[in-house]
Design a protein around this motif. Structure first.
Motif, PDB file in Angstrom:
ATOM      1  N   ASP A   4     -10.834   6.230  -9.758  1.00  0.00           N
ATOM      2  CA  ASP A   4      -9.809   7.272  -9.671  1.00  0.00           C
ATOM      3  C   ASP A   4      -9.045   7.241  -8.346  1.00  0.00           C
ATOM      4  O   ASP A   4      -8.284   8.155  -8.041  1.00  0.00           O
ATOM      5  CB  ASP A   4     -10.436   8.656  -9.884  1.00  0.00           C
ATOM      6  N   VAL A   5      -9.257   6.188  -7.555  1.00  0.00           N
ATOM      7  CA  VAL A   5      -8.509   6.010  -6.306  1.00  0.00           C
ATOM      8  C   VAL A   5      -7.276   5.175  -6.615  1.00  0.00           C
ATOM      9  O   VAL A   5      -7.387   4.005  -6.997  1.00  0.00           O
ATOM     10  CB  VAL A   5      -9.367   5.328  -5.224  1.00  0.00           C
ATOM     11  N   VAL A   6      -6.094   5.785  -6.460  1.00  0.00           N
ATOM     12  CA  VAL A   6      -4.853   5.146  -6.894  1.00  0.00           C
ATOM     13  C   VAL A   6      -3.892   5.030  -5.710  1.00  0.00           C
ATOM     14  O   VAL A   6      -3.712   5.982  -4.930  1.00  0.00           O
ATOM     15  CB  VAL A   6      -4.195   5.948  -8.036  1.00  0.00           C
ATOM     16  N   GLU A   7      -3.257   3.877  -5.610  1.00  0.00           N
ATOM     17  CA  GLU A   7      -2.373   3.578  -4.481  1.00  0.00           C
ATOM     18  C   GLU A   7      -1.262   4.611  -4.316  1.00  0.00           C
ATOM     19  O   GLU A   7      -0.955   5.033  -3.196  1.00  0.00           O
ATOM     20  CB  GLU A   7      -1.768   2.186  -4.661  1.00  0.00           C
ATOM     21  N   ARG A   8      -0.607   5.013  -5.419  1.00  0.00           N
ATOM     22  CA  ARG A   8       0.566   5.897  -5.310  1.00  0.00           C
ATOM     23  C   ARG A   8       0.242   7.190  -4.565  1.00  0.00           C
ATOM     24  O   ARG A   8       1.102   7.747  -3.881  1.00  0.00           O
ATOM     25  CB  ARG A   8       1.120   6.226  -6.694  1.00  0.00           C
ATOM     26  N   ASP A   9      -1.000   7.694  -4.710  1.00  0.00           N
ATOM     27  CA  ASP A   9      -1.380   8.957  -4.064  1.00  0.00           C
ATOM     28  C   ASP A   9      -1.609   8.772  -2.568  1.00  0.00           C
ATOM     29  O   ASP A   9      -1.228   9.620  -1.754  1.00  0.00           O
ATOM     30  CB  ASP A   9      -2.647   9.514  -4.723  1.00  0.00           C
ATOM     31  N   ILE A  10      -2.225   7.652  -2.219  1.00  0.00           N
ATOM     32  CA  ILE A  10      -2.499   7.373  -0.807  1.00  0.00           C
ATOM     33  C   ILE A  10      -1.205   7.130  -0.047  1.00  0.00           C
ATOM     34  O   ILE A  10      -0.992   7.664   1.055  1.00  0.00           O
ATOM     35  CB  ILE A  10      -3.429   6.155  -0.678  1.00  0.00           C
TER      36      ILE A  10
END
Length: 239
Positions: A57-63
């Protein structure tokens, strides 16, 4: 009555002198902000259906969005004018052209890329920074790295080196060097010093834990800011 008016004016003048003295001890009272007059376009990578790299659930767009917001706040405190290609979780199209419809995700992604190019050209900033995170199949790789286009604006290389040096000195998570790369469309197309910043590898478990920590996003933003300030200092020395 006149006597009390004169006394009041003298008292007000005294307060003004004290206030001025306090402010005069602060160098910023006399000096413009370090990035006053500088315009920067920040491009948080991906967005919407295009999440970019992901692990669970770790997604680039959020970071990338979180780091970009942290950087925007810091740049504005230094006097810069900041434009973001997207400020929410969706892609740039969702914010700037929400009525546009596309037959496939590939068509939308291409249109979104072109829109980011248009924003950078129309805003005509002094700098363009695209923020991303990295991921590859092997978990052992880690560390932030900055890329520039060898055929892009010549200032891109200096900007990339300045931010990369700041990552090494401040984050101490990498011994990487800034790298020229030809395969990044935006770096070639936008006509100002431009870099793509890979802030770390979410495929590395330790770095992934850092990249999901909001306080670490602030540290990354601080390091990028220091690199930008060093870039302008180096430019001034060259002049």
């Amino acid at each position: 009555m006149k006597r009390w008016v004169v006394i009041g004016l003298l008292f007000a003048c005294s307060l003004l002198v004290v206030w001025y003295g306090v402010k005069a001890s602060d160098r910023n009272f006399f000096m413009p902000e370090q990035l006053a007059g500088v315009k920067i376009v920040l491009d948080p990578g991906h967005g919407g259906l295009d999440g970019g790299a992901s692990v669970g659930d770790v997604v680039e767009r959020d970071i990338t969005l979180s780091i970009s917001h942290e950087l925007k706040k810091r740049l504005e405190k230094k006097g810069a004018v900041v434009v973001m290609t997207r400020e929410k979780g969706g892609d740039a199209l969702a914010e700037h052209a929400p009525s546009e419809k596309f037959g496939t995700n590939r068509q939308r992604k291409l249109a979104d890329l072109k829109l980011r190019e248009s924003i950078a050209i129309e805003e005509n900033p002094d700098l363009f920074l695209s923020v991303h995170v990295n991921a590859i199949p092997e978990e052992r790789w880690r560390g932030a790295q900055v890329f520039f286009h060898p055929e892009g604006h010549p200032g891109g290389e200096l900007l990339a080196n300045s931010i990369q040096n700041s990552f090494r000195e401040n984050l101490k998570n990498t011994d990487r060097e800034a790298l020229a790369i030809k395969g990044v469309y935006l770096l070639k197309k936008v006509p100002m010093p431009s870099v793509l910043i890979e802030t770390g590898f979410i495929s590395n478990p330790e770095e992934r834990a850092l990249l999901t920590d909001p306080s670490y996003h602030g540290k990354v933003a601080d390091a990028i800011l220091d690199g930008i300030l060093d870039f302008y200092l180096a430019e001034g020395e060259e002049d």
